[in-house]
Design a protein around this motif. Structure first.
Motif, mmCIF file in Angstrom:
data_model
loop_
_atom_site.group_PDB
_atom_site.id
_atom_site.type_symbol
_atom_site.label_atom_id
_atom_site.label_comp_id
_atom_site.label_asym_id
_atom_site.label_seq_id
_atom_site.Cartn_x
_atom_site.Cartn_y
_atom_site.Cartn_z
ATOM 1 N N VAL A 38 15.800 -49.523 4.229
ATOM 2 C CA VAL A 38 16.858 -50.145 3.417
ATOM 3 C C VAL A 38 17.119 -49.328 2.152
ATOM 4 O O VAL A 38 18.259 -49.155 1.726
ATOM 5 C CB VAL A 38 16.488 -51.600 3.069
ATOM 6 N N ASN A 39 16.055 -48.793 1.561
ATOM 7 C CA ASN A 39 16.244 -48.009 0.352
ATOM 8 C C ASN A 39 16.570 -46.540 0.624
ATOM 9 O O ASN A 39 16.800 -45.760 -0.289
ATOM 10 C CB ASN A 39 15.001 -48.102 -0.534
ATOM 11 N N GLY A 40 16.549 -46.180 1.881
ATOM 12 C CA GLY A 40 16.910 -44.806 2.239
ATOM 13 C C GLY A 40 15.945 -43.779 1.684
ATOM 14 O O GLY A 40 16.345 -42.753 1.142
ATOM 15 N N LEU A 41 14.639 -44.057 1.826
ATOM 16 C CA LEU A 41 13.638 -43.129 1.281
ATOM 17 C C LEU A 41 13.277 -42.110 2.356
ATOM 18 O O LEU A 41 12.290 -42.252 3.080
ATOM 19 C CB LEU A 41 12.417 -43.918 0.811
ATOM 20 N N LYS A 42 14.104 -41.080 2.456
ATOM 21 C CA LYS A 42 13.970 -40.116 3.548
ATOM 22 C C LYS A 42 12.631 -39.397 3.559
ATOM 23 O O LYS A 42 12.161 -38.978 4.604
ATOM 24 C CB LYS A 42 15.095 -39.064 3.464
ATOM 25 N N ASP A 43 12.020 -39.229 2.372
ATOM 26 C CA ASP A 43 10.776 -38.460 2.315
ATOM 27 C C ASP A 43 9.578 -39.238 2.829
ATOM 28 O O ASP A 43 8.530 -38.665 3.066
ATOM 29 C CB ASP A 43 10.483 -38.026 0.873
#
Lengths: 790, 224
Positions: free
Chosen positions: A593-598
């Protein structure tokens, strides 16, 4: 005037501006001055006679825009205008030489524009043939701002005539051309293409142009030419004027001339009185000779990488051997993965990238050319072309926008005879393997012998030793342990004997032994200590770059260890910020949801150890996607976050797919969808967003890119048996191409539905053009696709 | 140029009129700094005496004649007209290509920032020009109203835009590099007041999301 007798010995004087002079004679804004050659030749003749009388040694034809694109709307052919131009000068010259003046097509080349290299080449070819047939003595390529276009023009000159070629580019006040080439890169790339003089003209006055000229003088082995403007342009009374007087102009030029300029003239805003004073002040003066250092270099169009004292890393990852994902990407023509590998290597510290696309099942030449084109501009590092196929090497060197390194040539006579001419013609450097007809040598001495043979043979082809990178070849320690040190010794020996650079693939040595990485690292440092300049290695592998940075400290290359300290500091920061986020959120839904790609990869891997892949998809991924979608629809999150979530999910999916394939479950058969931005349109952000979202829902998206011709779309529909096509267009003028595309698809009676989207589209228009579906955004596209394939 | 204005315009392109999530905002700042430290907007302009007859605008001492009712209306009180071309250049173009491969979400943000950047740059330039050439009308670009895109190549030719700033047009009249603007600006002797013109003549007036919310797109920002 006999050019060979004077060039680079005594200063040669060119004529001055023609365009601004014709303006004074009444040229109307938007009119083409070149047409005066045919419609008002007396005016052109009058002006050029004044330049002859002023003492110019060379007169330039009034043909700045005489190419097929610019003359298209006129009643005259290129040949007509150019021969008229040459003939005018013939009538009035005494011992002056005639320079055929050629400039840019006015169009931007691929990949930024749509003009192909071949089409640019053909336009120049047409002009060259016309000019030389009419009697031009030399060709002047001037006011070029794009390096690739310059290369096309130079090749057109060299392949279609034998007259001397003078080449000047134009630079802006930031020291680069409009497409980003700096002076030393310009010099490095063109000076080995067989031209006679290089330099700079236009855009700037003598004062502003000085730093650019000084850089050129430092790097150019060829005589240097300058033709500045009469100052910077100023708008006065609705007119663009140039304010320098001839005295000021000559005064500002003096310090530059003393540094070794061989040919001088003047550009916009000048007139015959300028030429007269230039001739009086500088004409036939002795050209100061320069001592130019010989350098080993590779270039992109925006960057030169020199093999000097510092270690240069050549990234080796773009190579299908042993790399399943790259193989797959090459076979499916999905270059995004390769681009990402390139970017990752650069981010890890690679200075140059080796590019190898050799696979038996593909058309290596076409794929290589496409990869080179895709990488052009997206990364700034020079590329090393790696192929054992001569045709591929030739085609790649021809179209590479820069100065490449050919990987490779070796000591076999047959190979040298094939490869050296290519390197010579396109100005490329070469990796030279010290093996010959007898195979890979076992001793240091034999390696040095072969290297010498290669150096000598290269010289015969006109290739100086600084264009060679000697690769002494290391075999595996497991098979020939005593041979490893022979390789290392030969690096030292060759560098002692010759002023030459060395390269080496550092990963071979460990094959067949445990903990390969340990052996590779150790060998790397040993090789560097023996003098290796450019290791071919994988910079993304843990601590390879660390070892190189450490070496540069200990070998006193990184003075005061400033780089090492900064490098280690930045690694600390990366670790810290990653940890910080990580401790906050391990929950996969939160991460999506927060788009934390790492963070997604680690979490996905952990989950896959506990759960089945499909369980993950149904119970974690899909619900998270739904949540993201709802938040977006409710206006609680915005588009950037939505897309970042989608990219995060993609990364997770990539890992899940691998697990599914490994566990031998039936391949997730995904439905294929083609997406494309129609012919003539290059807007692609919307299309790219659609792609990411559709991939989230498991579709296999075939992205044909932008400005896609109708038949390419048709061919791909047939090839992959596509049922759903998405077309995007963002301009009122290109949306008609959408209609044409749909017509053609229906005409061919293909069993395929069409979905359209884009800012200028409305549901009504979509109906008018016979589209099957209209989608206002990426999420609607996904919904339509989901319903369609149910 | 004020960061606040650029960010405001960029956020509106991204579909928001307020601060977004932490990661996005961080990225916006990083990318805006990148643009500020690397991008050099280049422009070229000229001023022409014009005359208007039956919706045809003639530019003195040039081959340019434009038939457009909407542009004629805009310039009806202008004895002179500025034609201006501006571009953020190839660097931005390459950056967009880089992002389209490497990170679509970053590319979206960068694209919005670049579009905002050139808008603000031109707005500032407008204010500068206003000092020398009172009074200026709004900017009117090819593609607005009935001013056809076909005029792009002629306009670029007139300004020698390819040579001076590296700006070209494709066969479909698309400006390349993409982050570029060409426009006509009238110079009149009295202050320009007629602000109705833009929305009324825009093709998207019935579907425009911004208009539904009572807002305007970037083209109107320079209206005082």
């Amino acid at each position: 005037m006999e050019l060979e007798k004077i060039l680079n010995k005594k200063v040669i004087v060119f004529d001055g501006a023609m365009g601004t002079m014709i303006q004074r004679e009444g040229l109307v804004g938007g009119e083409i001055p070149d047409l005066y050659n045919v419609e008002n030749p007396e005016i052109v003749k009058k002006i050029q006679k004044e330049y002859v009388d002023a003492g110019a040694d060379i007169i330039t034809t009034n043909t700045f825009g005489s190419n097929s694109f610019k003359l298209n709307e006129t009643p005259y052919s290129v040949d007509t205008v150019i021969s008229a131009a040459v003939n005018i000068i013939k009538e009035i010259r005494k011992d002056q030489l005639i320079a055929l003046g050629l400039s840019s097509t006015g169009k931007l080349l691929e990949p930024i524009g749509s003009l192909t290299f071949e089409d640019a080449y053909n336009t120049f070819k047409e002009q060259v043939i016309a000019g030389v047939n009419a009697g031009a003595d030399i060709i002047l390529l001037e006011t070029f701002s794009d390096l690739q276009e310059t290369r096309a023009a130079i090749l057109a000159c060299k392949e279609n005539s034998s007259v001397p070629v003078f080449c000047t580019m134009t630079f802006q006040d930031n020291g680069r051309t409009l497409t980003g080439t700096d002076p030393k890169t310009f010099v490095n790339v063109v000076q080995d293409l067989g031209i006679d003089v290089l330099g700079v003209n236009c855009s700037l006055g003598p004062k502003e142009i000085a730093p650019i000229v000084e850089e050129i003088l430092e790097y150019s082995l060829l005589p240097v030419m300058v033709q500045p403007n009469a100052g910077l342009p100023v708008l006065e009374n609705n007119e663009t004027v140039f304010k320098l007087t001839k005295e000021e102009y000559v005064d500002q030029l003096k310090p530059l001339m003393e540094k070794g300029i061989a040919v001088v003239g003047s550009c916009c805003g000048s007139d015959p009185s300028f030429t007269k004073l230039i001739k009086k002040t500088f004409g036939r003066q002795i050209v100061k000779q320069r001592n130019v250092k010989r350098r080993t270099v590779a270039c992109s169009s925006t960057e030169s990488v020199f093999m000097d004292k510092r270690i240069k890393i050549i990234g080796e990852r773009i190579n299908p051997t042993g790399k399943k994902k790259i193989k797959q990407a090459l076979i499916e023509n999905k270059f995004d993965y390769i681009i990402n590998e390139a970017i990752d290597q650069i981010n890890s510290g690679a200075d140059i990238l080796d590019v190898n696309v050799g696979l038996p099942s593909i058309d290596e030449k076409t794929v290589m050319l496409n990869v080179l084109k895709e990488l052009d501009g997206v990364i700034n590092a020079p590329l090393q072309i790696d192929s054992s196929n001569i045709e591929v090497l030739e085609a790649a060197c021809r179209s590479y926008n820069g100065k490449t390194i050919i990987n490779s040539v070796n000591g076999k006579k047959e190979i040298m005879d094939l490869v050296f001419p290519i390197a010579k013609k396109y100005g490329a450097s070469l990796v030279a393997l010290t093996l010959d007809e007898e195979g890979i040598p076992t001793t240091c001495e034999k390696r040095v012998e072969i290297a010498e043979k290669i150096i000598k043979e290269a010289k015969k082809h006109g290739i100086a030793e600084e264009r060679l990178l000697i690769d002494n070849l290391v075999l595996t320690a497991s098979a020939q342990q005593e041979g490893v040190i022979e390789t290392l010794k030969s690096i030292g020996k060759i560098k002692n004997k010759y002023n030459i650079r060395t390269t080496l693939g550092a990963s071979n040595v460990s094959f067949g032994l445990p903990n390969r990485h340990m052996l590779n690292k150790t060998f790397l440092v040993m090789a560097l200590t023996y003098g290796l300049d450019a290791p071919i290695t994988d910079p993304t592998t843990l601590d390879i770059v660390d070892h190189i940075k450490s070496f540069e400290v200990l070998n006193y290359l990184d003075v005061e260890s400033t780089e090492y300290i900064a490098y280690m500091d930045s690694r600390q920061i990366d670790n810290y910020s990653n940890n910080k986020l990580f401790t906050k959120s391990k929950d996969i839904k939160n991460i999506i949801v927060n788009g934390l790609k790492d963070e997604i990869e680690e979490v996905t891997i952990n989950l896959l150890e506990k759960e089945e892949p499909l369980f993950l998809v149904d119970n974690y991924i899909i619900p998270s996607l739904d949540e993201v979608g709802n938040l977006y629809n409710d206006g609680k999150i915005y588009l950037p976050q939505l897309i970042r979530s989608a990219e995060t999910v993609k990364k997770s999916f990539d890992l899940i797919k691998i697990k599914i394939n490994e566990s031998g479950l039936s391949n997730l058969k995904s439905n294929k969808i083609i997406i494309a931005t129609v012919k003539g349109d290059i807007h692609d952000i919307g299309k790219n967003i659609v792609k990411v979202i559709l991939e989230n829902y498991g579709y296999d998206v075939i992205d044909l890119g932008k400005d896609v011709p109708i038949d390419v779309i048709i061919d791909n529909i047939k090839k992959y048996d596509i049922k759903l096509v998405g077309l995007s267009a963002l301009m009122t003028t290109t949306v008609v191409n959408m209609q044409e595309t749909i017509c053609k698809i229906k005409e061919e009676k293909l069993d395929c539905k069409i979905l359209v989207g884009g800012a200028v589209l409305t549901p009504e228009y979509a109906e008018t053009i016979n589209a099957d579906f209209y989608c206002k955004d990426a999420r609607e596209t996904a919904e339509v696709a989901n319903n369609f394939f149910k | 140029m004020e960061d606040i204005r650029i960010l405001e315009i960029a956020r509106s392109y991204l579909g928001s009129n307020s601060i977004m999530d932490e990661v996005t905002e961080k990225k916006i700042n990083v990318l805006l700094n990148d643009i500020k430290s690397t991008v050099i907007p280049r422009y070229v302009y000229n001023i022409y005496d014009i005359s208007i007859n039956s919706d045809v605008i003639s530019f003195k001492d040039t081959v340019l004649k434009i038939k457009s009712k909407d542009l004629s209306d805009l310039l009806k009180s202008s004895p002179k007209c500025i034609i201006i071309a501006c571009t953020l250049g190839n660097y931005v173009e390459n950056k967009l290509r880089h992002f389209s491969k490497y990170s679509v979400s970053d590319g979206l943000i960068y694209d919005a920032l670049a579009a905002a950047y050139i808008e603000e740059f031109l707005n500032d330039l407008n204010n500068e020009l206003e000092k020398d050439y009172e009074h200026l009308t709004m900017r009117y670009s090819p593609g607005y109203g009935d001013l056809k895109l076909e005029v792009q190549p002629i306009l670029l030719n007139l300004l020698h835009a390819q040579k001076r700033i590296g700006l070209t047009a494709t066969e479909e009249y698309l400006l390349i590099p993409r982050k570029s603007i060409t426009a006509f600006i009238g110079i009149q002797n009295t202050p320009w007041v007629d602000a109705k013109i833009l929305c009324d003549t825009c093709k998207l007036k019935d579907v425009c999301e911004l208009r539904k919310e009572g807002k305007f797109c970037g083209a109107r920002k320079n209206i005082k």
